[in-house]
Motif scaffolding. Structure first.
Motif, short mmCIF file in Angstrom:
data_model
loop_
_atom_site.label_atom_id
_atom_site.label_comp_id
_atom_site.label_asym_id
_atom_site.label_seq_id
_atom_site.Cartn_x
_atom_site.Cartn_y
_atom_site.Cartn_z
N VAL A 9 0.68 -1.59 -0.34
CA VAL A 9 -0.45 -0.02 -0.15
C VAL A 9 0.96 1.11 0.17
CG1 VAL A 9 -1.90 1.12 1.42
CG2 VAL A 9 -1.56 -1.35 1.42
N ALA A 10 1.98 1.78 0.58
CA ALA A 10 2.93 2.40 0.84
C ALA A 10 3.79 2.37 -0.88
CB ALA A 10 3.72 1.83 2.09
N ILE A 11 3.51 1.86 -1.43
CA ILE A 11 4.70 1.73 -2.52
C ILE A 11 3.77 2.44 -3.67
CG2 ILE A 11 5.12 0.47 -4.63
CD1 ILE A 11 6.38 -1.99 -2.62
N GLY A 12 2.28 1.64 -3.22
CA GLY A 12 0.75 1.94 -4.58
C GLY A 12 0.71 3.43 -4.19
N ARG A 13 0.76 4.19 -3.16
CA ARG A 13 0.77 5.63 -2.36
C ARG A 13 1.79 5.79 -3.28
NH1 ARG A 13 -3.11 6.97 0.44
NH2 ARG A 13 -2.04 9.48 1.20
N TYR A 14 2.97 6.16 -3.05
CA TYR A 14 3.93 6.62 -4.01
C TYR A 14 4.19 6.62 -4.70
CZ TYR A 14 8.79 6.89 -4.95
OH TYR A 14 10.20 7.91 -5.75
N VAL A 15 3.74 5.44 -5.61
CA VAL A 15 3.76 5.50 -7.28
C VAL A 15 2.76 6.81 -7.56
CG1 VAL A 15 2.01 4.33 -9.09
CG2 VAL A 15 4.39 3.08 -7.66
N GLU A 16 1.31 6.29 -6.20
CA GLU A 16 -0.11 7.88 -6.89
C GLU A 16 0.96 9.04 -6.82
OE1 GLU A 16 -2.87 7.33 -4.30
OE2 GLU A 16 -4.22 6.24 -4.99
N VAL A 17 1.13 9.72 -6.34
CA VAL A 17 1.99 11.15 -6.25
C VAL A 17 2.57 11.17 -7.23
CG1 VAL A 17 3.40 12.35 -4.53
CG2 VAL A 17 2.18 11.14 -3.77
N ASN A 18 3.28 10.46 -7.49
CA ASN A 18 4.30 10.49 -8.74
C ASN A 18 4.36 10.56 -10.30
OD1 ASN A 18 6.58 10.59 -6.81
ND2 ASN A 18 7.50 8.66 -7.70
N ARG A 19 2.98 9.53 -10.11
CA ARG A 19 2.22 9.88 -11.32
C ARG A 19 0.79 11.00 -11.41
NH1 ARG A 19 -1.16 4.84 -12.61
NH2 ARG A 19 -1.64 5.24 -14.47
N GLY A 20 1.03 11.21 -9.96
CA GLY A 20 -0.09 12.56 -10.01
C GLY A 20 -1.14 12.36 -10.81
N ARG A 21 -2.02 10.93 -10.14
CA ARG A 21 -3.45 10.56 -10.27
C ARG A 21 -3.27 9.53 -9.73
NH1 ARG A 21 -5.05 6.42 -12.96
NH2 ARG A 21 -3.63 6.06 -14.72
N SER A 22 -4.12 8.98 -9.36
CA SER A 22 -4.51 7.81 -8.00
C SER A 22 -4.36 6.75 -8.68
CB SER A 22 -6.04 8.21 -7.29
OG SER A 22 -6.97 7.95 -7.94
N ILE A 23 -4.10 5.14 -8.92
CA ILE A 23 -4.24 4.29 -9.30
C ILE A 23 -5.31 3.22 -9.22
CG2 ILE A 23 -1.58 3.41 -9.36
CD1 ILE A 23 -1.98 1.86 -6.80
N ASP A 24 -5.65 2.84 -10.14
CA ASP A 24 -6.76 1.59 -9.28
C ASP A 24 -6.38 0.77 -8.24
OD1 ASP A 24 -9.04 0.07 -9.74
OD2 ASP A 24 -8.36 -0.68 -11.62
N THR A 25 -6.73 0.55 -7.65
CA THR A 25 -6.20 0.29 -6.08
C THR A 25 -7.07 -1.43 -6.14
OG1 THR A 25 -8.66 0.03 -5.41
CG2 THR A 25 -6.60 1.81 -4.66
N THR A 26 -7.49 -2.20 -7.88
CA THR A 26 -7.23 -4.07 -7.83
C THR A 26 -6.10 -3.94 -7.55
OG1 THR A 26 -7.78 -2.92 -10.51
CG2 THR A 26 -9.61 -3.67 -9.04
N LEU A 27 -5.03 -3.29 -7.84
CA LEU A 27 -3.55 -3.86 -8.89
C LEU A 27 -3.35 -4.24 -7.07
CD1 LEU A 27 -1.06 -4.04 -9.47
CD2 LEU A 27 -0.67 -1.39 -9.37
N LEU A 28 -3.65 -3.44 -5.86
CA LEU A 28 -2.89 -3.88 -4.76
C LEU A 28 -4.17 -5.02 -4.25
CD1 LEU A 28 -3.10 -0.27 -3.05
CD2 LEU A 28 -1.26 -1.50 -3.37
N LEU A 29 -5.09 -5.15 -4.24
CA LEU A 29 -5.49 -6.56 -3.96
C LEU A 29 -4.98 -7.90 -5.10
CD1 LEU A 29 -9.12 -5.58 -4.05
CD2 LEU A 29 -7.36 -5.90 -1.97
#
Length: 158
Positions: A9-29
């Motif tokens: 989840v921390a990695i996902g949040r880091y990617v969100e900030v760097n991309r400038g938009r949220s990721i689809d959280t199905t990647l985390l699941l």
């Protein structure tokens, strides 16, 4: 183990900030269920239940991963942003660390010297750490998601 569960989840949040938009959280699941499959297949002593859990984890990982890919393919500019995120050294080190910690924390169960690594207790800690971080991320308990903070193409600090 809860910190290992928090890491995707921390990695996902880091990617969100760097991309400038949220990721689809199905990647985390997808990542979580893929890890469950690996734990069931390699760390737990072989049994029909372990095989069933491993198969179900793999099926759910493919299901959520496919959903994530379909979502990202619908976005025109997503490909270049993902290439940048995947080659980011912080993401590579984070994912590598997560995998290394999983392999280390969930060794194949072997009884030696009168002791056995309790894989089940490790799994409970890992699952609770992931679920807590995932729910906090989804419910925006700590801060708004990236897409809500975008203001004229630049991120505002929270």
């Amino acid at each position: 183990m809860a910190l290992v569960g928090f890491l995707p989840v921390a990695i996902g949040r880091y990617v969100e900030v760097n991309r400038g938009r949220s990721i689809d959280t199905t990647l985390l699941l997808a990542a979580f269920f893929f890890s469950i499959s690996g734990i069931a297949m390699f760390a737990v002593p072989g049994s029909p239940l372990a095989s069933g859990v491993g198969t179900a984890g793999l099926a759910l990982s493919v299901l959520f991963g496919g959903s994530f890919v379909r979502h990202e393919l619908r976005l025109a500019s997503s490909h270049d942003r993902w290439r940048t995120a995947v080659t980011d050294p912080t993401v590579v080190v984070g994912v590598g660390t997560w995998i290394l910690l999983l392999v280390t924390a969930f060794p194949q169960t072997v009884a030696t010297g009168g002791s056995v690594t309790n894989v089940y207790v490790h799994f409970v800690g890992y699952a609770l750490g992931f679920m807590t971080a995932y729910v906090a991320h989804e419910w925006e308990l700590f801060e708004d998601r990236v897409e809500k903070r975008v203001d004229t193409g630049q991120l505002r600090s929270s």
